[in-house]
Write a protein that holds these residues in place. Structure first.
Motif, PDB file in Angstrom:
ATOM      1  N   PHE A 132       0.780  -1.354   0.189  1.00  0.00           N
ATOM      2  CA  PHE A 132       0.377  -0.002  -0.095  1.00  0.00           C
ATOM      3  C   PHE A 132       0.859   1.183   0.034  1.00  0.00           C
ATOM      4  CE2 PHE A 132       0.667  -1.031   4.403  1.00  0.00           C
ATOM      5  CZ  PHE A 132       0.646   0.167   5.081  1.00  0.00           C
ATOM      6  N   VAL A 133       0.209   2.367  -0.265  1.00  0.00           N
ATOM      7  CA  VAL A 133       1.023   3.801  -0.475  1.00  0.00           C
ATOM      8  C   VAL A 133       0.187   4.554   0.679  1.00  0.00           C
ATOM      9  CG1 VAL A 133      -0.472   4.364  -2.330  1.00  0.00           C
ATOM     10  CG2 VAL A 133       1.727   5.809  -1.818  1.00  0.00           C
ATOM     11  N   HIS A 134       0.744   5.595   1.243  1.00  0.00           N
ATOM     12  CA  HIS A 134       0.348   6.409   2.261  1.00  0.00           C
ATOM     13  C   HIS A 134       1.122   7.540   2.412  1.00  0.00           C
ATOM     14  CE1 HIS A 134      -2.697   7.158   5.256  1.00  0.00           C
ATOM     15  NE2 HIS A 134      -3.287   5.937   5.016  1.00  0.00           N
ATOM     16  N   ARG A 135       0.721   8.039   3.407  1.00  0.00           N
ATOM     17  CA  ARG A 135       1.494   9.562   3.864  1.00  0.00           C
ATOM     18  C   ARG A 135       2.586   9.363   4.707  1.00  0.00           C
ATOM     19  NH1 ARG A 135      -2.806  13.883   5.864  1.00  0.00           N
ATOM     20  NH2 ARG A 135      -0.976  14.566   6.678  1.00  0.00           N
ATOM     21  N   PRO A 136       3.829   9.853   4.255  1.00  0.00           N
ATOM     22  CA  PRO A 136       4.924   9.672   5.167  1.00  0.00           C
ATOM     23  C   PRO A 136       4.874  10.130   6.504  1.00  0.00           C
ATOM     24  CG  PRO A 136       5.707  10.703   2.900  1.00  0.00           C
ATOM     25  CD  PRO A 136       4.056  10.555   3.014  1.00  0.00           C
TER      26      PRO A 136
ATOM     27  N   GLY B 293      10.237  17.439  -0.652  1.00  0.00           N
ATOM     28  CA  GLY B 293       9.843  16.991   0.551  1.00  0.00           C
ATOM     29  C   GLY B 293       9.340  15.488   0.294  1.00  0.00           C
ATOM     30  N   ALA B 294       9.216  14.457   1.283  1.00  0.00           N
ATOM     31  CA  ALA B 294       8.765  13.381   1.187  1.00  0.00           C
ATOM     32  C   ALA B 294       7.561  13.456   1.022  1.00  0.00           C
ATOM     33  CB  ALA B 294       8.865  12.560   2.428  1.00  0.00           C
ATOM     34  N   LYS B 295       6.902  12.910  -0.177  1.00  0.00           N
ATOM     35  CA  LYS B 295       5.279  12.796  -0.607  1.00  0.00           C
ATOM     36  C   LYS B 295       4.695  11.649  -0.391  1.00  0.00           C
ATOM     37  CE  LYS B 295       2.673  13.500  -4.900  1.00  0.00           C
ATOM     38  NZ  LYS B 295       1.793  12.206  -4.875  1.00  0.00           N
ATOM     39  N   SER B 296       5.243  10.416  -0.648  1.00  0.00           N
ATOM     40  CA  SER B 296       4.547   9.190  -0.433  1.00  0.00           C
ATOM     41  C   SER B 296       5.495   8.036   0.071  1.00  0.00           C
ATOM     42  CB  SER B 296       4.181   8.675  -2.029  1.00  0.00           C
ATOM     43  OG  SER B 296       3.243   9.666  -2.605  1.00  0.00           O
ATOM     44  N   LEU B 297       4.829   7.192   0.885  1.00  0.00           N
ATOM     45  CA  LEU B 297       5.471   6.262   1.489  1.00  0.00           C
ATOM     46  C   LEU B 297       4.942   5.002   1.094  1.00  0.00           C
ATOM     47  CD1 LEU B 297       7.477   5.139   3.949  1.00  0.00           C
ATOM     48  CD2 LEU B 297       5.309   5.035   5.299  1.00  0.00           C
ATOM     49  N   LEU B 298       5.722   4.129   0.666  1.00  0.00           N
ATOM     50  CA  LEU B 298       5.337   2.848  -0.158  1.00  0.00           C
ATOM     51  C   LEU B 298       5.786   1.682   0.759  1.00  0.00           C
ATOM     52  CD1 LEU B 298       6.695   3.824  -3.536  1.00  0.00           C
ATOM     53  CD2 LEU B 298       4.071   3.240  -3.200  1.00  0.00           C
ATOM     54  N   VAL B 299       4.887   0.642   1.126  1.00  0.00           N
ATOM     55  CA  VAL B 299       5.279  -0.460   2.216  1.00  0.00           C
ATOM     56  C   VAL B 299       4.590  -1.628   1.645  1.00  0.00           C
ATOM     57  CG1 VAL B 299       4.503  -1.310   4.387  1.00  0.00           C
ATOM     58  CG2 VAL B 299       4.436   1.328   4.035  1.00  0.00           C
ATOM     59  N   GLU B 300       5.560  -2.721   2.043  1.00  0.00           N
ATOM     60  CA  GLU B 300       5.448  -3.955   1.698  1.00  0.00           C
ATOM     61  C   GLU B 300       5.395  -4.635   3.079  1.00  0.00           C
ATOM     62  OE1 GLU B 300       7.066  -8.262  -0.153  1.00  0.00           O
ATOM     63  OE2 GLU B 300       8.134  -6.398  -0.857  1.00  0.00           O
ATOM     64  N   ALA B 301       4.232  -5.203   3.369  1.00  0.00           N
ATOM     65  CA  ALA B 301       4.068  -6.039   4.583  1.00  0.00           C
ATOM     66  C   ALA B 301       3.556  -7.102   4.576  1.00  0.00           C
ATOM     67  CB  ALA B 301       2.963  -5.217   5.697  1.00  0.00           C
ATOM     68  N   ILE B 302       4.236  -8.269   5.632  1.00  0.00           N
ATOM     69  CA  ILE B 302       3.860  -9.581   5.479  1.00  0.00           C
ATOM     70  C   ILE B 302       3.151 -10.195   6.605  1.00  0.00           C
ATOM     71  CG2 ILE B 302       4.960 -12.069   5.385  1.00  0.00           C
ATOM     72  CD1 ILE B 302       5.720 -10.114   2.962  1.00  0.00           C
ATOM     73  N   LYS B 303       2.051 -10.777   6.442  1.00  0.00           N
ATOM     74  CA  LYS B 303       1.064 -11.149   7.458  1.00  0.00           C
ATOM     75  C   LYS B 303       1.727 -12.218   8.397  1.00  0.00           C
ATOM     76  CE  LYS B 303      -3.272 -13.194   8.626  1.00  0.00           C
ATOM     77  NZ  LYS B 303      -4.458 -13.735   8.194  1.00  0.00           N
ATOM     78  N   ASP B 304       1.725 -12.058   9.618  1.00  0.00           N
ATOM     79  CA  ASP B 304       2.516 -12.923  10.571  1.00  0.00           C
ATOM     80  C   ASP B 304       4.204 -13.315  10.125  1.00  0.00           C
ATOM     81  OD1 ASP B 304       0.079 -13.672  11.447  1.00  0.00           O
ATOM     82  OD2 ASP B 304      -0.448 -15.215   9.987  1.00  0.00           O
ATOM     83  N   GLY B 305       4.570 -12.600   9.584  1.00  0.00           N
ATOM     84  CA  GLY B 305       6.014 -12.562   9.200  1.00  0.00           C
ATOM     85  C   GLY B 305       6.883 -11.985  10.325  1.00  0.00           C
ATOM     86  N   HIS B 306       8.025 -12.186  10.066  1.00  0.00           N
ATOM     87  CA  HIS B 306       9.296 -11.973  10.904  1.00  0.00           C
ATOM     88  C   HIS B 306      10.392 -11.408  10.266  1.00  0.00           C
ATOM     89  CE1 HIS B 306       7.051 -13.599  14.319  1.00  0.00           C
ATOM     90  NE2 HIS B 306       6.709 -14.793  13.505  1.00  0.00           N
ATOM     91  N   THR B 307      10.315 -10.500   9.324  1.00  0.00           N
ATOM     92  CA  THR B 307      11.202 -10.146   8.491  1.00  0.00           C
ATOM     93  C   THR B 307      11.819  -8.887   9.010  1.00  0.00           C
ATOM     94  OG1 THR B 307       9.509  -8.861   7.173  1.00  0.00           O
ATOM     95  CG2 THR B 307      10.182 -11.140   6.383  1.00  0.00           C
ATOM     96  N   LYS B 308      13.396  -8.652   8.391  1.00  0.00           N
ATOM     97  CA  LYS B 308      13.690  -7.655   8.579  1.00  0.00           C
ATOM     98  C   LYS B 308      13.203  -6.393   7.601  1.00  0.00           C
ATOM     99  CE  LYS B 308      17.689  -9.068  11.430  1.00  0.00           C
ATOM    100  NZ  LYS B 308      17.330  -8.735  12.487  1.00  0.00           N
ATOM    101  N   THR B 309      13.615  -5.128   7.977  1.00  0.00           N
ATOM    102  CA  THR B 309      12.839  -4.183   7.042  1.00  0.00           C
ATOM    103  C   THR B 309      13.990  -3.577   6.109  1.00  0.00           C
ATOM    104  OG1 THR B 309      11.257  -3.341   8.529  1.00  0.00           O
ATOM    105  CG2 THR B 309      11.819  -2.052   6.766  1.00  0.00           C
ATOM    106  N   ARG B 310      13.767  -3.443   4.844  1.00  0.00           N
ATOM    107  CA  ARG B 310      14.672  -3.079   3.728  1.00  0.00           C
ATOM    108  C   ARG B 310      14.097  -1.777   3.249  1.00  0.00           C
ATOM    109  NH1 ARG B 310      14.760  -7.162   0.345  1.00  0.00           N
ATOM    110  NH2 ARG B 310      13.751  -5.902  -1.397  1.00  0.00           N
TER     111      ARG B 310
END
Length: 221
Positions: free
Chosen positions: A163-167, A197-214
């Motif tokens: 999803f994409v959202h506001r920073p 300025g920062a305009k948009s934040l893009l996120v990849e999230a994993i359900k029940d995941g235990h990943t480190k963030t890149r």
């Protein structure tokens, strides 16, 4: 009912990938393009688009040979337009659901996409007229928490949520993702070259995941 004479035929990212839009309603924008290019969809997956609007993300996703595409849209005209575009441009099995996402009950999916409303109701001036476009910008029908909780309910374990959202809401975003047992796998910030300025934040999230963030390389608009 859809009147094709009132619509505009635009292309999305690729001149060969077209979609009909209603200029009077919320149309796809830079955030839609950024989200499409940030997302990864694999052959044979079932993909859900929350707040599908005119169905442009489903049309884009169809090129990756998913098993099934599902769009959910609460606004009647946008729902009808998404159905029209799906019939025109999508060859795979595609279902468009006219309902609030909070009321949708389907089998869990592999991937969820969403370009949701960004602005909280409290940011809406009391004298502001609620236009058709404003309905796509303010959290009138779906709040950030309702979006994330719905994604958690409708996604398979280890499924991917893009999803994409506001920073400036990053703290709240991460707080809600943690509350609903998502781990953040990737983030990317898009900057406006005019204001720097920062305009948009893009996120990849994993359900029940235990990943480190890149943190991906920044994008300049």
């Amino acid at each position: 009912m859809i009147n094709e004479k009132e619509l505009r035929l635009d292309y999305f990212i690729d001149p060969q990938r077209k979609v009909f839009q209603d200029p009077e309603h919320f149309c796809f924008n830079t955030d839609t393009r950024l989200l499409a290019q940030f997302s990864h969809i694999k052959k044979g997956e079932t993909v859900l688009d929350i707040g599908t609007n005119n169905g442009v993300l489903l049309v884009y996703a169809s090129q990756f040979a998913p098993k099934k595409l599902i769009g959910v849209e609460v606004l009647e005209h946008s729902y009808e337009l998404a159905c029209f575009n799906a019939g025109q441009f999508i060859k795979q099995e595609c279902e468009i659901i006219h309902a609030p996402i909070q009321d949708v009950s389907i089998d869990p999916v592999d991937v969820i996409l969403s370009n949701p409303p960004f602005f909280e109701i409290r940011e809406l001036h009391p004298d502001t007229k609620i236009t058709k476009r404003a309905l796509g910008r303010f959290e009138i029908n779906c709040t950030l928490e309702e979006l994330i909780s719905s994604a958690a309910r409708l996604l398979k374990s280890n499924g991917r949520f893009y999803f994409v959202h506001r920073p400036d809401r990053i703290f709240e975003i991460f707080l809600m993702l943690g509350k609903y047992k998502f781990s953040v796998k990737r983030i990317q910030v898009a900057y406006d070259a005019r204001s720097r300025g920062a305009k948009s934040l893009l996120v990849e999230a994993i359900k029940d995941g235990h990943t480190k963030t890149r943190i991906e390389d920044s994008v300049w608009i």
